[in-house]
Design a protein around this motif. Structure first.
Motif, mmCIF file in Angstrom:
data_model
loop_
_atom_site.group_PDB
_atom_site.id
_atom_site.type_symbol
_atom_site.label_atom_id
_atom_site.label_comp_id
_atom_site.label_asym_id
_atom_site.label_seq_id
_atom_site.Cartn_x
_atom_site.Cartn_y
_atom_site.Cartn_z
ATOM 1 N N ILE A 145 9.586 35.579 41.237
ATOM 2 C CA ILE A 145 8.752 36.264 42.119
ATOM 3 C C ILE A 145 9.460 37.043 43.282
ATOM 4 O O ILE A 145 10.245 35.852 43.763
ATOM 5 C CB ILE A 145 7.554 35.789 42.476
ATOM 6 N N GLU A 146 9.455 38.046 43.790
ATOM 7 C CA GLU A 146 10.033 38.703 44.834
ATOM 8 C C GLU A 146 8.759 39.459 45.516
ATOM 9 O O GLU A 146 7.724 39.388 45.227
ATOM 10 C CB GLU A 146 11.062 39.836 44.457
ATOM 11 N N LYS A 147 9.139 39.685 46.953
ATOM 12 C CA LYS A 147 8.247 40.333 47.884
ATOM 13 C C LYS A 147 8.928 41.549 48.403
ATOM 14 O O LYS A 147 10.148 41.442 48.868
ATOM 15 C CB LYS A 147 7.558 39.601 48.702
ATOM 16 N N VAL A 148 8.192 42.652 48.963
ATOM 17 C CA VAL A 148 8.638 43.560 49.522
ATOM 18 C C VAL A 148 7.683 43.973 50.713
ATOM 19 O O VAL A 148 6.511 44.081 50.445
ATOM 20 C CB VAL A 148 9.044 44.870 48.747
ATOM 21 N N GLY A 149 8.080 44.349 51.992
ATOM 22 C CA GLY A 149 7.220 44.728 52.763
ATOM 23 C C GLY A 149 6.423 46.125 52.499
ATOM 24 O O GLY A 149 7.091 47.303 52.074
ATOM 25 N N ASN A 150 5.266 46.251 53.114
ATOM 26 C CA ASN A 150 4.580 47.560 53.298
ATOM 27 C C ASN A 150 5.079 48.357 54.303
ATOM 28 O O ASN A 150 4.670 47.907 55.245
ATOM 29 C CB ASN A 150 2.953 47.510 53.238
ATOM 30 N N PRO A 151 5.949 49.427 54.020
ATOM 31 C CA PRO A 151 6.455 50.178 55.349
ATOM 32 C C PRO A 151 5.410 50.884 56.223
ATOM 33 O O PRO A 151 5.639 51.109 57.266
ATOM 34 C CB PRO A 151 7.459 51.128 54.647
#
Length: 359
Positions: free
Chosen positions: A351-357
C-alpha cells in the motif's frame, strides 16, 4: 507526485474494496488485509505510529469455505463503521463482527444457510447497527439485513441472477446499492438500488443503453456517495460508444451526469464532501487507445474535480493477478489518496499513499 510507502513491499497487504471503508479511530487507523500461502489476516494499523494489531487470522484453506469469488479465496475483505469503530468481514461462510475499541475476540453474527455461499464483501452502516450480506446458490442470490446488537436477520431481496457488491449509501442509508454481476457488455442493468418504501423489490437505477439512445455504455465498479444520494461508476473502455469515463448516477429519477470523460477508467472513489473523485486506469492514462488496448499491467491513479471534470495525475501503479488492483480511496479528511501497488510479476502487493495537491 511523490508517493509514500505505507507497508513493506514484501508484506502482501491490501486495502479494503473501494466501496468499503477501512478507516478507523477517526481516521487515525486503517484496517487492511494481509495474505500469504498459509494464513490470511486482518490488521489494524495506526497511521501515525505504524503500530499494528492483528484482528483476525484464518488458515488460507478454510477462509471462505464454499464461498469463493474473484480471487477472494486468498483475501479477507472488511467494512468499518466510521462512527462506532465496528468492523465486519466474511470468512468460513460466516459473518464476523469486531469491536475495534477493545481487543476482545470476534463475534459470529450470521452463518450462511445450508448449501449457500456468502459473498466475500459485507457492508455495514456508519453507526455499526446494521449489516448487509448476500449469499448465492446455483445462480440464485438472497440478500439479508442483520441487526448487529441482536443478531436478528431477514432476507429483503432475491434474484435468479448473481447479485453482489451490496453496500449502504452513506448519504442516505435507507438506500442499499448493489450490482447485477456479469459481463458488462451483456448486462444492461448493472446498477441496482433497494429502498424499503421507494424500491421494495429493488430497481435498476441506470440503463447502460442510457437515457440517450446515441450512447451505449458498459458501466461498473460503482461506489455510493457521502455528499448526495447518488453513486459514482465508470463507463469502461469496452463501451461501444461514449463518452466513456466517470459518471454520477441517481436512484431518484435525476438524469445521470458525465463527471469526467476517460477511455481507460477502471475503479473509482469519492471524497466525503463530494468535491473530489479518484480513478485508476486500465493502462497509462495518456496512452492512445481505450480499455486494455496495448497495456502491460500498468495503471495510473488520477484525481478528478467533481465540479469541472479536470483530471490531475497522482501516481503510477500496476495491476497484478487476482485482486492486485490499485483500488484508490480517500482518507476521511480528503488529504490523502491510498492505493495498492504490485510488482511486475504480480505476486507481491503493498500500500502507498499520495497527497491531494488541492486539499
Amino acid at each position: 507526485m511523490n508517493t509514500t510507502l505505507l507497508t513493506e513491499i514484501s508484506s502482501n497487504d491490501h486495502l479494503p474494496y473501494p466501496h468499503s471503508n477501512g478507516f478507523a479511530d477517526g481516521g487515525r487507523s486503517l484496517v487492511l488485509g494481509r495474505f500469504g500461502q498459509a494464513e490470511i489476516s486482518l490488521v489494524k494499523r495506526n497511521l501515525e505510529t505504524g503500530k499494528e494489531f492483528i484482528l483476525a487470522s484464518f488458515a488460507s484453506s478454510e477462509l471462505l469455505g464454499k464461498g469463493k469469488w474473484f480471487g477472494a479465496e486468498d483475501r479477507l475483505w472488511v467494512d468499518v463503521a466510521e462512527k462506532t469503530n465496528v468492523a465486519v468481514t466474511v470468512a468460513q461462510n460466516t459473518v464476523w463482527i469486531y469491536d475495534l475499541n477493545q481487543s476482545g475476540p470476534a463475534r459470529k453474527l450470521f452463518a450462511a444457510p445450508e448449501d449457500y455461499s456468502l459473498h466475500a464483501l459485507p457492508g455495514i452502516t456508519m453507526d455499526g447497527t446494521r449489516v448487509v450480506v448476500v449469499a448465492h446458490q446455483l445462480g440464485r442470490s438472497v440478500a439479508w439485513l442483520i441487526d448487529v446488537a441482536s443478531g436478528e436477520n431477514h432476507s429483503f431481496f432475491e434474484s435468479d441472477w448473481a447479485a453482489d457488491h451490496f453496500h449502504f449509501c452513506p448519504h442516505d442509508e435507507n438506500w442499499i446499492g448493489f450490482s447485477h454481476e456479469g459481463a458488462c457488455d451483456l448486462i444492461p442493468d448493472r446498477m441496482w438500488g433497494w429502498h424499503r418504501t421507494l424500491a421494495p423489490q429493488g430497481k435498476a437505477i441506470f440503463d447502460q443503453r442510457s437515457e440517450d439512445p446515441q450512447r451505449l455504455l458498459c458501466v461498473g465498479h460503482e461506489r455510493w456517495c457521502y455528499h448526495d444520494t447518488s453513486a459514482l461508476a465508470v463507463a469502461y473502455g469496452v463501451s461501444p460508444s461514449g463518452p466513456r469515463g466517470l459518471y454520477e448516477i441517481f436512484p431518484d429519477g435525476r438524469l445521470s451526469r458525465l463527471v469526467s470523460p476517460g477511455d481507460r477508467d477502471w475503479h473509482c472513489n469519492v471524497s466525503r464532501d463530494g468535491r473530489w473523485a479518484v480513478v485508476d486506469t486500465t493502462g497509462p492514462h495518456d496512452l492512445p487507445g481505450k480499455g486494455w488496448e496495448g497495456v502491460h499491467g500498468e495503471s495510473d491513479v488520477l484525481l478528478v474535480d467533481m465540479q469541472t471534470g479536470v483530471r490531475t495525475f497522482l501516481a503510477h501503479s500496476r495491476s497484478g493477478k487476482g485482486q492486485a488492483h490499485p483500488h484508490p480511496v480517500f482518507s476521511p479528511d480528503g488529504r490523502w489518496i491510498y492505493f495498492n501497488n504490485t510488482n511486475l510479476a504480480g505476486d507481491a502487493v503493498w500500500i502507498e499513499k499520495v497527497g491531494n495537491p488541492f486539499s
